[in-house]
Design a protein around this motif. Structure first.
Motif, PDB file in Angstrom:
ATOM      1  N   UNK A 177      18.395  14.566  33.531  1.00 41.20           N
ATOM      2  CA  UNK A 177      19.213  14.475  32.362  1.00 41.20           C
ATOM      3  C   UNK A 177      18.195  14.315  31.156  1.00 41.20           C
ATOM      4  N   UNK A 178      16.772  14.669  31.374  1.00 40.38           N
ATOM      5  CA  UNK A 178      15.958  14.465  30.261  1.00 40.38           C
ATOM      6  C   UNK A 178      15.513  16.006  29.780  1.00 40.38           C
ATOM      7  N   UNK A 179      15.338  16.206  28.466  1.00 37.72           N
ATOM      8  CA  UNK A 179      14.694  17.230  27.919  1.00 37.72           C
ATOM      9  C   UNK A 179      13.372  17.035  27.612  1.00 37.72           C
ATOM     10  N   UNK A 180      12.593  17.785  28.316  1.00 37.68           N
ATOM     11  CA  UNK A 180      11.058  17.563  28.048  1.00 37.68           C
ATOM     12  C   UNK A 180      10.511  18.729  27.410  1.00 37.68           C
ATOM     13  N   UNK A 181       9.459  18.281  26.648  1.00 35.77           N
ATOM     14  CA  UNK A 181       8.795  19.536  25.747  1.00 35.77           C
ATOM     15  C   UNK A 181       7.451  19.265  26.079  1.00 35.77           C
ATOM     16  N   UNK A 182       6.639  20.224  25.833  1.00 37.20           N
ATOM     17  CA  UNK A 182       5.268  20.277  26.497  1.00 37.20           C
ATOM     18  C   UNK A 182       4.444  19.782  25.195  1.00 37.20           C
ATOM     19  N   UNK A 183       3.382  18.919  25.644  1.00 38.16           N
ATOM     20  CA  UNK A 183       2.718  18.372  24.583  1.00 38.16           C
ATOM     21  C   UNK A 183       1.139  18.291  25.079  1.00 38.16           C
ATOM     22  N   UNK A 184       0.445  18.676  23.910  1.00 37.97           N
ATOM     23  CA  UNK A 184      -1.157  18.658  24.305  1.00 37.97           C
ATOM     24  C   UNK A 184      -1.596  17.292  24.249  1.00 37.97           C
ATOM     25  N   UNK A 185      -2.500  17.181  25.290  1.00 39.51           N
ATOM     26  CA  UNK A 185      -3.143  15.879  25.525  1.00 39.51           C
ATOM     27  C   UNK A 185      -4.373  15.828  24.331  1.00 39.51           C
ATOM     28  N   UNK A 186      -4.770  16.791  23.900  1.00 41.01           N
ATOM     29  CA  UNK A 186      -6.033  16.925  23.222  1.00 41.01           C
ATOM     30  C   UNK A 186      -5.689  16.744  21.854  1.00 41.01           C
ATOM     31  N   UNK A 187      -4.879  17.928  21.157  1.00 46.98           N
ATOM     32  CA  UNK A 187      -4.632  17.956  19.792  1.00 46.98           C
ATOM     33  C   UNK A 187      -3.103  17.216  19.431  1.00 46.98           C
ATOM     34  N   UNK A 188      -2.412  16.773  20.371  1.00 44.90           N
ATOM     35  CA  UNK A 188      -1.315  15.921  20.280  1.00 44.90           C
ATOM     36  C   UNK A 188      -0.092  16.902  19.821  1.00 44.90           C
ATOM     37  N   UNK A 189      -0.282  18.103  19.666  1.00 44.97           N
ATOM     38  CA  UNK A 189       1.056  19.108  19.151  1.00 44.97           C
ATOM     39  C   UNK A 189       1.630  19.441  20.230  1.00 44.97           C
ATOM     40  N   UNK A 190       3.214  19.691  19.805  1.00 41.55           N
ATOM     41  CA  UNK A 190       4.128  20.039  20.984  1.00 41.55           C
ATOM     42  C   UNK A 190       4.318  21.373  20.802  1.00 41.55           C
ATOM     43  N   UNK A 191       4.493  22.078  21.967  1.00 40.19           N
ATOM     44  CA  UNK A 191       5.125  23.524  22.106  1.00 40.19           C
ATOM     45  C   UNK A 191       6.153  23.832  23.024  1.00 40.19           C
ATOM     46  N   UNK A 192       6.836  24.590  22.801  1.00 41.51           N
ATOM     47  CA  UNK A 192       7.880  25.087  23.628  1.00 41.51           C
ATOM     48  C   UNK A 192       8.068  26.845  23.516  1.00 41.51           C
ATOM     49  N   UNK A 193       8.258  27.513  24.418  1.00 43.63           N
ATOM     50  CA  UNK A 193       8.461  27.135  25.693  1.00 43.63           C
ATOM     51  C   UNK A 193       6.952  26.987  26.305  1.00 43.63           C
ATOM     52  N   UNK A 194       6.995  26.539  27.797  1.00 44.94           N
ATOM     53  CA  UNK A 194       5.966  25.908  28.723  1.00 44.94           C
ATOM     54  C   UNK A 194       4.732  27.080  28.428  1.00 44.94           C
ATOM     55  N   UNK A 195       3.544  26.632  28.247  1.00 46.68           N
ATOM     56  CA  UNK A 195       2.606  27.588  28.216  1.00 46.68           C
ATOM     57  C   UNK A 195       1.271  26.903  29.018  1.00 46.68           C
ATOM     58  N   UNK A 196       0.217  27.845  29.582  1.00 46.49           N
ATOM     59  CA  UNK A 196      -0.545  27.352  30.343  1.00 46.49           C
ATOM     60  C   UNK A 196      -1.953  26.746  29.453  1.00 46.49           C
ATOM     61  N   UNK A 197      -1.731  27.222  28.256  1.00 49.00           N
ATOM     62  CA  UNK A 197      -2.791  26.677  27.238  1.00 49.00           C
ATOM     63  C   UNK A 197      -2.220  26.455  25.746  1.00 49.00           C
ATOM     64  N   UNK A 198      -2.545  25.461  25.350  1.00 49.21           N
ATOM     65  CA  UNK A 198      -2.101  24.827  23.977  1.00 49.21           C
ATOM     66  C   UNK A 198      -2.160  26.064  23.057  1.00 49.21           C
ATOM     67  N   UNK A 199      -1.152  26.508  22.326  1.00 47.43           N
ATOM     68  CA  UNK A 199      -1.259  27.525  21.140  1.00 47.43           C
ATOM     69  C   UNK A 199      -2.090  27.152  20.042  1.00 47.43           C
ATOM     70  N   UNK A 200      -2.294  25.999  19.968  1.00 47.64           N
ATOM     71  CA  UNK A 200      -2.790  25.230  18.670  1.00 47.64           C
ATOM     72  C   UNK A 200      -4.494  25.107  18.836  1.00 47.64           C
TER      73      UNK A 200
END
Ligand SMILES: [Zn+2]
Length: 130
Positions: A17-40
């Motif tokens: 029941x949770x909507x999860x979005x991907x978040x970068x542990x280094x720069x803190x930006x969010x992104x969707x859909x999931x990627x293998x590397x932060x687009x930022x």
């Protein structure tokens, strides 16, 4: 059906029941859909955060016939693109309105996450206040 690692956390979130979005542990930006590397920042240090579930319906379409192969039995159904308050977009299923149709939906409607209702591995959303 295979469950690629990159989306298994997202799907596990939906199942609970949770909507999860991907978040970068280094720069803190969010992104969707999931990627293998932060687009930022290209970091591979990606985790997840729970979205608040509120967003704006950017666009949508109702499929009544001509579904892609394997989706014929879902007809009719509606697919939308929702821009979440967190700033990322994702494709969702839209819950039919009170008339069992989607005629009350309009682009730019405020919508909210209601869980995984379609039997597909995607989030379902409905209009707020209607
Ligand atoms: Zn980053």
């Amino acid at each position: 059906m295979p469950n690629p690692t990159i989306v298994s956390d997202f799907r596990a979130g939906l199942a609970s029941g949770k909507l999860l979005i991907q978040k970068c542990g280094d720069c803190g930006e969010v992104n969707m859909w999931p990627r293998y590397a932060c687009p930022h920042c290209q970091s591979e240090n990606l985790g997840w955060q729970e979205a608040n579930g509120k967003g704006t319906l950017h666009s949508f379409c109702v499929l009544r016939q001509g579904a892609p192969e394997g989706f014929e039995e879902d007809l009719p159904y509606a697919i939308g693109v929702v821009k979440l308050e967190e700033g990322v977009q994702l494709a969702v299923r839209l819950v039919p309105d009170a008339s069992e149709d989607w005629s009350s939906y309009q682009c730019d409607d405020q919508v909210e996450f209601v869980g995984k209702e379609s039997g597909r591995e995607c989030a379902s959303f409905r209009r707020v206040g209607g």
